[in-house]
Design a protein around this motif. Sequence first.
Motif, PDB file in Angstrom:
ATOM      1  N   GLY A 281      -1.659   8.079   0.466  1.00 21.74           N
ATOM      2  CA  GLY A 281      -2.906   7.588   1.040  1.00 21.74           C
ATOM      3  C   GLY A 281      -2.684   7.116   2.464  1.00 21.74           C
ATOM      4  N   THR A 282      -3.741   7.216   3.282  1.00 25.24           N
ATOM      5  CA  THR A 282      -3.678   6.745   4.664  1.00 25.24           C
ATOM      6  C   THR A 282      -4.309   5.363   4.745  1.00 25.24           C
ATOM      7  OG1 THR A 282      -3.834   9.008   5.492  1.00 25.24           O
ATOM      8  CG2 THR A 282      -4.304   7.235   7.056  1.00 25.24           C
ATOM      9  N   ILE A 283      -3.552   4.374   5.229  1.00 25.15           N
ATOM     10  CA  ILE A 283      -4.018   2.994   5.275  1.00 25.15           C
ATOM     11  C   ILE A 283      -5.210   2.875   6.229  1.00 25.15           C
ATOM     12  CG2 ILE A 283      -3.373   0.592   5.714  1.00 25.15           C
ATOM     13  CD1 ILE A 283      -1.852   1.986   3.413  1.00 25.15           C
ATOM     14  N   THR A 284      -6.290   2.286   5.734  1.00 30.07           N
ATOM     15  CA  THR A 284      -7.446   2.023   6.593  1.00 30.07           C
ATOM     16  C   THR A 284      -7.425   0.580   7.102  1.00 30.07           C
ATOM     17  OG1 THR A 284      -8.806   1.484   4.646  1.00 30.07           O
ATOM     18  CG2 THR A 284      -8.853   3.766   5.459  1.00 30.07           C
ATOM     19  N   HIS A 285      -7.062  -0.373   6.251  1.00 27.03           N
ATOM     20  CA  HIS A 285      -6.879  -1.754   6.696  1.00 27.03           C
ATOM     21  C   HIS A 285      -6.122  -2.539   5.626  1.00 27.03           C
ATOM     22  CE1 HIS A 285     -10.684  -1.951   4.427  1.00 27.03           C
ATOM     23  NE2 HIS A 285     -10.400  -3.229   4.200  1.00 27.03           N
ATOM     24  N   THR A 286      -5.556  -3.666   6.041  1.00 34.31           N
ATOM     25  CA  THR A 286      -4.852  -4.568   5.144  1.00 34.31           C
ATOM     26  C   THR A 286      -5.454  -5.951   5.292  1.00 34.31           C
ATOM     27  OG1 THR A 286      -3.171  -5.157   6.777  1.00 34.31           O
ATOM     28  CG2 THR A 286      -2.715  -3.248   5.378  1.00 34.31           C
TER      29      THR A 286
ATOM     30  N   PRO B 194       0.911 -12.835   2.544  1.00 33.96           N
ATOM     31  CA  PRO B 194       1.371 -11.646   3.271  1.00 33.96           C
ATOM     32  C   PRO B 194       0.475 -10.427   3.005  1.00 33.96           C
ATOM     33  CG  PRO B 194       2.687 -11.944   1.312  1.00 33.96           C
ATOM     34  CD  PRO B 194       1.773 -13.153   1.395  1.00 33.96           C
ATOM     35  N   ARG B 195       0.802  -9.288   3.656  1.00 37.80           N
ATOM     36  CA  ARG B 195      -0.017  -8.087   3.523  1.00 37.80           C
ATOM     37  C   ARG B 195       0.166  -7.480   2.134  1.00 37.80           C
ATOM     38  NH1 ARG B 195       2.181  -5.125   8.739  1.00 37.80           N
ATOM     39  NH2 ARG B 195       3.974  -6.301   8.026  1.00 37.80           N
ATOM     40  N   SER B 196      -0.586  -8.000   1.188  1.00 41.33           N
ATOM     41  CA  SER B 196      -0.466  -7.519  -0.184  1.00 41.33           C
ATOM     42  C   SER B 196      -1.747  -6.855  -0.657  1.00 41.33           C
ATOM     43  CB  SER B 196      -0.114  -8.677  -1.124  1.00 41.33           C
ATOM     44  OG  SER B 196      -1.099  -9.694  -1.053  1.00 41.33           O
ATOM     45  N   ARG B 197      -2.835  -6.992   0.102  1.00 45.60           N
ATOM     46  CA  ARG B 197      -4.089  -6.311  -0.224  1.00 45.60           C
ATOM     47  C   ARG B 197      -4.284  -5.173   0.778  1.00 45.60           C
ATOM     48  NH1 ARG B 197      -5.523 -11.668  -1.278  1.00 45.60           N
ATOM     49  NH2 ARG B 197      -6.638 -11.958   0.698  1.00 45.60           N
ATOM     50  N   ILE B 198      -4.294  -3.953   0.260  1.00 46.29           N
ATOM     51  CA  ILE B 198      -4.248  -2.763   1.104  1.00 46.29           C
ATOM     52  C   ILE B 198      -5.370  -1.819   0.695  1.00 46.29           C
ATOM     53  CG2 ILE B 198      -2.792  -0.852   1.878  1.00 46.29           C
ATOM     54  CD1 ILE B 198      -0.422  -2.506   0.693  1.00 46.29           C
ATOM     55  N   HIS B 199      -6.003  -1.218   1.699  1.00 48.25           N
ATOM     56  CA  HIS B 199      -7.037  -0.221   1.444  1.00 48.25           C
ATOM     57  C   HIS B 199      -6.563   1.103   2.042  1.00 48.25           C
ATOM     58  CE1 HIS B 199     -10.224  -3.286   0.436  1.00 48.25           C
ATOM     59  NE2 HIS B 199      -9.284  -4.032   1.002  1.00 48.25           N
ATOM     60  N   ALA B 200      -6.691   2.179   1.278  1.00 50.18           N
ATOM     61  CA  ALA B 200      -6.223   3.479   1.743  1.00 50.18           C
ATOM     62  C   ALA B 200      -7.194   4.572   1.333  1.00 50.18           C
ATOM     63  CB  ALA B 200      -4.835   3.787   1.186  1.00 50.18           C
ATOM     64  N   ALA B 201      -7.272   5.607   2.165  1.00 49.09           N
ATOM     65  CA  ALA B 201      -8.089   6.787   1.875  1.00 49.09           C
ATOM     66  C   ALA B 201      -7.191   7.898   1.354  1.00 49.09           C
ATOM     67  CB  ALA B 201      -8.821   7.245   3.139  1.00 49.09           C
TER      68      ALA B 201
ATOM     69  N   VAL C 283       3.521   0.968  -5.319  1.00 50.07           N
ATOM     70  CA  VAL C 283       3.358   1.528  -3.973  1.00 50.07           C
ATOM     71  C   VAL C 283       4.628   1.325  -3.167  1.00 50.07           C
ATOM     72  CG1 VAL C 283       0.860   1.132  -3.957  1.00 50.07           C
ATOM     73  CG2 VAL C 283       2.390  -0.632  -3.068  1.00 50.07           C
ATOM     74  N   ARG C 284       4.789   2.163  -2.149  1.00 45.21           N
ATOM     75  CA  ARG C 284       5.808   1.953  -1.133  1.00 45.21           C
ATOM     76  C   ARG C 284       5.477   2.829   0.069  1.00 45.21           C
ATOM     77  NH1 ARG C 284      11.260   4.576  -3.858  1.00 45.21           N
ATOM     78  NH2 ARG C 284      10.711   6.785  -3.702  1.00 45.21           N
TER      79      ARG C 284
ATOM     80  N   VAL D  40       3.769  -5.463   1.514  1.00 47.97           N
ATOM     81  CA  VAL D  40       4.103  -4.061   1.795  1.00 47.97           C
ATOM     82  C   VAL D  40       4.076  -3.885   3.307  1.00 47.97           C
ATOM     83  CG1 VAL D  40       3.543  -1.651   1.348  1.00 47.97           C
ATOM     84  CG2 VAL D  40       2.989  -3.392  -0.361  1.00 47.97           C
ATOM     85  N   ASP D  41       5.158  -3.382   3.865  1.00 43.90           N
ATOM     86  CA  ASP D  41       5.288  -3.282   5.315  1.00 43.90           C
ATOM     87  C   ASP D  41       4.575  -2.042   5.844  1.00 43.90           C
ATOM     88  OD1 ASP D  41       6.041  -3.657   7.927  1.00 43.90           O
ATOM     89  OD2 ASP D  41       8.059  -2.849   7.660  1.00 43.90           O
ATOM     90  N   VAL D  42       3.244  -2.108   5.917  1.00 49.93           N
ATOM     91  CA  VAL D  42       2.445  -0.998   6.432  1.00 49.93           C
ATOM     92  C   VAL D  42       1.354  -1.544   7.339  1.00 49.93           C
ATOM     93  CG1 VAL D  42       2.851   0.629   4.547  1.00 49.93           C
ATOM     94  CG2 VAL D  42       1.008  -1.058   4.359  1.00 49.93           C
ATOM     95  N   SER D  43       0.831  -0.680   8.193  1.00 45.54           N
ATOM     96  CA  SER D  43      -0.261  -1.008   9.102  1.00 45.54           C
ATOM     97  C   SER D  43      -1.293   0.103   9.036  1.00 45.54           C
ATOM     98  CB  SER D  43       0.261  -1.147  10.538  1.00 45.54           C
ATOM     99  OG  SER D  43       1.254  -2.150  10.621  1.00 45.54           O
ATOM    100  N   PRO D  44      -2.523  -0.151   9.516  1.00 51.03           N
ATOM    101  CA  PRO D  44      -3.533   0.906   9.524  1.00 51.03           C
ATOM    102  C   PRO D  44      -3.027   2.181  10.210  1.00 51.03           C
ATOM    103  CG  PRO D  44      -4.552  -1.191  10.019  1.00 51.03           C
ATOM    104  CD  PRO D  44      -3.067  -1.446   9.965  1.00 51.03           C
TER     105      PRO D  44
END
Length: 293
Positions: A195-200, A204-211, A228-229, A263-267
Motif C-alpha cells: 500500500g502507498t501511505i497517504t498519511h499517518t 508515535p506513528r502507529s496509525r497509518i492510512h494507505a491506498a 505491517v512493515r 512504523v517508520d514510514v511517511s506519506p
Amino acid sequence: MKVILDASGFAIPAAVVSIGMFDGVHRGHAKVLRQLRDHGERLGLPTALVTFDPHPRAVVRPEACPRLLSSVDDRMQLLAATGAVDHCLVLRFDQQRSHQDAGAFVRDTLLAQLGMRELIVGENFACGRGRVGTVAYLSSLGSTLGFSVSPVALDAVPGTQEAVRSSSTEARRLIQIGDLAGASSVLQRPHEMTGTITHTSGAPRSRIHAALASAMCAPAEADYVGAVRRNGSAAPWIPALLRVRDDRRSRRRMVQMQAVDEVDVSPGDELRIRFVDRARHGKAPSGQESMRA
C-alpha cells in the motif's frame, strides 16, 4: 533463479519447461513446480518457467481481467524461493502475442529458445490463440516435434468438505469475501499486499492510512488482524489491526492500520501489509498471530 526480461537472443540447449501466470504461487503451483524440479533432475536438465506480463486477459478481455494476487516482483521472489526454477522467462503479453497460435509459440519459444524436452503443466492448461493449446493438443504436437507432456492433476485444498481447487481463482474468491484464513490454505501463507501511505497520525506513528493498487486483489471491507512493515525492509513484522474500506470520493480501496508499535514510514512510502484473519471483536492483534507464515 535467473530472470530473463528480454527474450531476444536468449537460448539454452535443453530444458524441462513449465508455463503459466503462476499468480500467487499457491498450493497448486507448488505441486507443478515440484514435478518440474523432479523431472529436471531425473533427466539431468535445467528447469525453465515461462510466464507473462501483463496478465493475458488484460489484453484479450480487459473487462474480465482478474485482480492479481502478486505483482511481477512478488511472483519472481515466490518462484525463486521454491528452488524449482533455474530460468524464468517473463514474456511481454501484447496484441501480437495474443494472435500467436499454440503451434508457433511451441516452435518459436519453447523449442527454439528453451530446447524443451518435457512440458510440465496443470491438467487444465491451455495456451495460444483461442486457447487451443490444451494438454491433448500439445501431447499430439510433441509426438511429432520430440517432446513429452506431463499433466499435473489439480488437488482440493486439505480440510475442505468439497473439492475446492487449489487455484488462483479460488484464492481470489476467498480474499474478496474476506475469508483470509481460507485463502492462506490455498496460498500456503498469509495474503500480502503493498500500500502507498497517504498519511499517518498519532505519536508515535502507529496509525497509518494507505491506498491499495486497484489492479491487486484486496480483501472485502472488514476489520482484520495482520502485520505491517516498510516495503523492501528486512525488519520484523509489526502486528496491526487492519481496517479495509472503500473511499467513495476517490474510489480507492483504503486500509487504516493501527500498529502495536511505531512504523517508520511517511506519506508516499510503500508499506507491506500482511492479512492473517478477520478481527474478532475486542481482540487486539498479537505478535504471534499476526506474524504466522
